[in-house]
Design a protein around this motif. Sequence first.
Motif, PDB file in Angstrom:
ATOM      1  N   ALA A   1       0.843  -1.206   0.000  1.00 51.49           N
ATOM      2  CA  ALA A   1       0.000   0.000   0.000  1.00 51.49           C
ATOM      3  C   ALA A   1       0.875   1.252   0.000  1.00 51.49           C
ATOM      4  O   ALA A   1       0.594   2.230  -0.698  1.00 51.49           O
ATOM      5  N   CYS A   2       1.970   1.210   0.762  1.00 56.13           N
ATOM      6  CA  CYS A   2       2.898   2.347   0.825  1.00 56.13           C
ATOM      7  C   CYS A   2       3.629   2.559  -0.500  1.00 56.13           C
ATOM      8  O   CYS A   2       4.088   3.675  -0.787  1.00 56.13           O
ATOM      9  N   MET A   3       3.756   1.506  -1.300  1.00 56.48           N
ATOM     10  CA  MET A   3       4.483   1.621  -2.568  1.00 56.48           C
ATOM     11  C   MET A   3       3.626   2.219  -3.686  1.00 56.48           C
ATOM     12  O   MET A   3       4.123   2.497  -4.776  1.00 56.48           O
ATOM     13  N   ASP A   4       2.329   2.402  -3.429  1.00 55.17           N
ATOM     14  CA  ASP A   4       1.455   3.117  -4.370  1.00 55.17           C
ATOM     15  C   ASP A   4       1.376   4.582  -3.965  1.00 55.17           C
ATOM     16  O   ASP A   4       1.463   4.902  -2.771  1.00 55.17           O
ATOM     17  N   LEU A   5       1.156   5.457  -4.929  1.00 53.13           N
ATOM     18  CA  LEU A   5       0.750   6.817  -4.591  1.00 53.13           C
ATOM     19  C   LEU A   5      -0.655   6.718  -3.977  1.00 53.13           C
ATOM     20  O   LEU A   5      -1.458   5.870  -4.398  1.00 53.13           O
ATOM     21  N   PRO A   6      -0.995   7.556  -2.986  1.00 58.08           N
ATOM     22  CA  PRO A   6      -2.321   7.470  -2.363  1.00 58.08           C
ATOM     23  C   PRO A   6      -3.477   7.516  -3.373  1.00 58.08           C
ATOM     24  O   PRO A   6      -4.448   6.783  -3.230  1.00 58.08           O
ATOM     25  N   ALA A   7      -3.351   8.349  -4.405  1.00 65.07           N
ATOM     26  CA  ALA A   7      -4.422   8.441  -5.409  1.00 65.07           C
ATOM     27  C   ALA A   7      -4.587   7.128  -6.172  1.00 65.07           C
ATOM     28  O   ALA A   7      -5.701   6.742  -6.536  1.00 65.07           O
ATOM     29  N   VAL A   8      -3.485   6.418  -6.387  1.00 65.27           N
ATOM     30  CA  VAL A   8      -3.543   5.119  -7.073  1.00 65.27           C
ATOM     31  C   VAL A   8      -4.197   4.083  -6.164  1.00 65.27           C
ATOM     32  O   VAL A   8      -5.031   3.281  -6.609  1.00 65.27           O
ATOM     33  N   MET A   9      -3.851   4.104  -4.880  1.00 68.56           N
ATOM     34  CA  MET A   9      -4.491   3.204  -3.913  1.00 68.56           C
ATOM     35  C   MET A   9      -6.007   3.424  -3.907  1.00 68.56           C
ATOM     36  O   MET A   9      -6.794   2.474  -3.912  1.00 68.56           O
ATOM     37  N   GLU A  10      -6.422   4.683  -3.935  1.00 68.51           N
ATOM     38  CA  GLU A  10      -7.853   5.014  -3.931  1.00 68.51           C
ATOM     39  C   GLU A  10      -8.519   4.613  -5.253  1.00 68.51           C
ATOM     40  O   GLU A  10      -9.653   4.146  -5.264  1.00 68.51           O
ATOM     41  N   ALA A  11      -7.796   4.798  -6.354  1.00 67.49           N
ATOM     42  CA  ALA A  11      -8.334   4.401  -7.663  1.00 67.49           C
ATOM     43  C   ALA A  11      -8.585   2.895  -7.699  1.00 67.49           C
ATOM     44  O   ALA A  11      -9.607   2.429  -8.220  1.00 67.49           O
ATOM     45  N   LYS A  12      -7.666   2.125  -7.123  1.00 68.97           N
ATOM     46  CA  LYS A  12      -7.829   0.667  -7.077  1.00 68.97           C
ATOM     47  C   LYS A  12      -9.059   0.279  -6.246  1.00 68.97           C
ATOM     48  O   LYS A  12      -9.784  -0.649  -6.590  1.00 68.97           O
ATOM     49  N   LYS A  13      -9.278   1.006  -5.151  1.00 66.48           N
ATOM     50  CA  LYS A  13     -10.449   0.719  -4.319  1.00 66.48           C
ATOM     51  C   LYS A  13     -11.739   1.053  -5.075  1.00 66.48           C
ATOM     52  O   LYS A  13     -12.718   0.304  -5.035  1.00 66.48           O
ATOM     53  N   ALA A  14     -11.733   2.168  -5.791  1.00 65.34           N
ATOM     54  CA  ALA A  14     -12.906   2.563  -6.573  1.00 65.34           C
ATOM     55  C   ALA A  14     -13.183   1.558  -7.684  1.00 65.34           C
ATOM     56  O   ALA A  14     -14.342   1.180  -7.924  1.00 65.34           O
ATOM     57  N   GLN A  15     -12.122   1.102  -8.341  1.00 66.81           N
ATOM     58  CA  GLN A  15     -12.309   0.135  -9.434  1.00 66.81           C
ATOM     59  C   GLN A  15     -12.844  -1.187  -8.914  1.00 66.81           C
ATOM     60  O   GLN A  15     -13.725  -1.795  -9.512  1.00 66.81           O
ATOM     61  N   LYS A  16     -12.325  -1.620  -7.772  1.00 62.76           N
ATOM     62  CA  LYS A  16     -12.804  -2.854  -7.153  1.00 62.76           C
ATOM     63  C   LYS A  16     -14.281  -2.737  -6.776  1.00 62.76           C
ATOM     64  O   LYS A  16     -15.046  -3.698  -6.862  1.00 62.76           O
ATOM     65  N   ALA A  17     -14.694  -1.524  -6.370  1.00 59.18           N
ATOM     66  CA  ALA A  17     -16.083  -1.292  -5.951  1.00 59.18           C
ATOM     67  C   ALA A  17     -17.058  -1.359  -7.119  1.00 59.18           C
ATOM     68  O   ALA A  17     -18.245  -1.667  -6.935  1.00 59.18           O
ATOM     69  N   THR A  18     -16.569  -1.088  -8.348  1.00 57.71           N
ATOM     70  CA  THR A  18     -17.467  -1.071  -9.512  1.00 57.71           C
ATOM     71  C   THR A  18     -17.273  -2.281 -10.426  1.00 57.71           C
ATOM     72  O   THR A  18     -18.022  -2.460 -11.379  1.00 57.71           O
ATOM     73  N   LYS A  19     -16.265  -3.104 -10.125  1.00 61.12           N
ATOM     74  CA  LYS A  19     -15.923  -4.217 -11.019  1.00 61.12           C
ATOM     75  C   LYS A  19     -16.834  -5.415 -10.795  1.00 61.12           C
ATOM     76  O   LYS A  19     -17.213  -5.719  -9.665  1.00 61.12           O
ATOM     77  N   GLY A  20     -17.158  -6.102 -11.892  1.00 61.12           N
ATOM     78  CA  GLY A  20     -17.880  -7.373 -11.778  1.00 61.12           C
ATOM     79  C   GLY A  20     -19.347  -7.200 -11.430  1.00 61.12           C
ATOM     80  O   GLY A  20     -19.930  -6.126 -11.578  1.00 61.12           O
ATOM     81  N   MET A  21     -19.950  -8.261 -10.926  1.00 57.92           N
ATOM     82  CA  MET A  21     -21.377  -8.262 -10.577  1.00 57.92           C
ATOM     83  C   MET A  21     -21.585  -7.469  -9.293  1.00 57.92           C
ATOM     84  O   MET A  21     -20.928  -7.697  -8.291  1.00 57.92           O
ATOM     85  N   GLY A  22     -22.530  -6.555  -9.324  1.00 59.61           N
ATOM     86  CA  GLY A  22     -22.842  -5.785  -8.119  1.00 59.61           C
ATOM     87  C   GLY A  22     -21.844  -4.667  -7.887  1.00 59.61           C
ATOM     88  O   GLY A  22     -20.730  -4.682  -8.417  1.00 59.61           O
ATOM     89  N   THR A  23     -22.262  -3.703  -7.108  1.00 62.38           N
ATOM     90  CA  THR A  23     -21.424  -2.542  -6.800  1.00 62.38           C
ATOM     91  C   THR A  23     -21.292  -2.419  -5.291  1.00 62.38           C
ATOM     92  O   THR A  23     -22.265  -2.586  -4.562  1.00 62.38           O
TER      93      THR A  23
END
Length: 316
Positions: A82-104
């Motif tokens: 987590a520390c090796m990502d820029l904070p904005a990238v960490m947040e982008a990954k969380k947002a993408q995971k929240a919208t990916k696949g079946m259900g949100t």
Amino acid sequence: MATNKPTVVPVDHFDPAEDCRRLHKAMAGMGTNEKALIEVLAKRSAAQRQILIKKYEEEYKKPLIKTLQKELRGDFEKLVLACMDLPAVMEAKKAQKATKGMGTNEAALVDVVCTKNNTEIEKLKAAYQLVFERSLIEDVRRDTSGDFQKVLLTILRCERSDSDKVDEEEAEVEAKALFKAGEGKRGTDENVFTEILCKRNFCQLREIFKQYEKVAGHDFEKAVKSETSGDLQKAYSTIVSVAKGVHEYYADKMEASMKGMGTKEDALIRYIVLRLEVDMVNIKEKYHQKFNKTLEQAITKETSGDFRAMLLELIS
């Protein structure tokens, strides 16, 4: 307004080659010297760690991230990565995971989107586009609907005022408009709630909430709970909490991640890494004041081993 104070800042006399040598030595041969890894990585800024990622591959012809993944395990590995990502990238990954696949995962979207100012939103959208080669706005539009969607899209379009000015007269007018749109009528006009909560600056919102108490005889959060429900209520409540005090908001989130049976390590990692270079000192002060214990004491009690050691180093 208190000045934001981080616990992690760019180190002076930064020597990427020497840092990479120390990292390489810590992971060479049998076993890993976790203490040496913590000594380097916990004391560098996110931008400096990005430089280390590039330098390490240049020097040792192998990717630093994959090397860390190979050497580390468990929550300590999650924290380091987590520390090796820029904070904005960490947040982008969380947002993408929240919208990916079946259900949100609507709660995760609220947590990422509804907590940010315009500058943070612009960084989030840019990171999302860079990492996933897609538009966060379009993914949110595709995966949400109704009034909840309107809240997220208004924030993502950066329609919130950038000014920190407070207009008391306007606040009184808009407090009355909020009352009239909610508790002062049958049903709720969500458009009025969204227009004000998602477009006014956070300082102005605090003044509006103060005026609302004069109009209604109780705080605005009570109105949000009685007039809305579900994901929309979560979104509005989060905006209200952040506007009232971002340091208290994150202190509450960190406490919630460690409260009860077991620790929600993923949440704790995210909140701490997100605020290290922003206002971690302020959050620690608010945490101590509110929960009558230091954040260090809570982390020491609820975590262990190298995971605990690095968390403590990051927030010290």
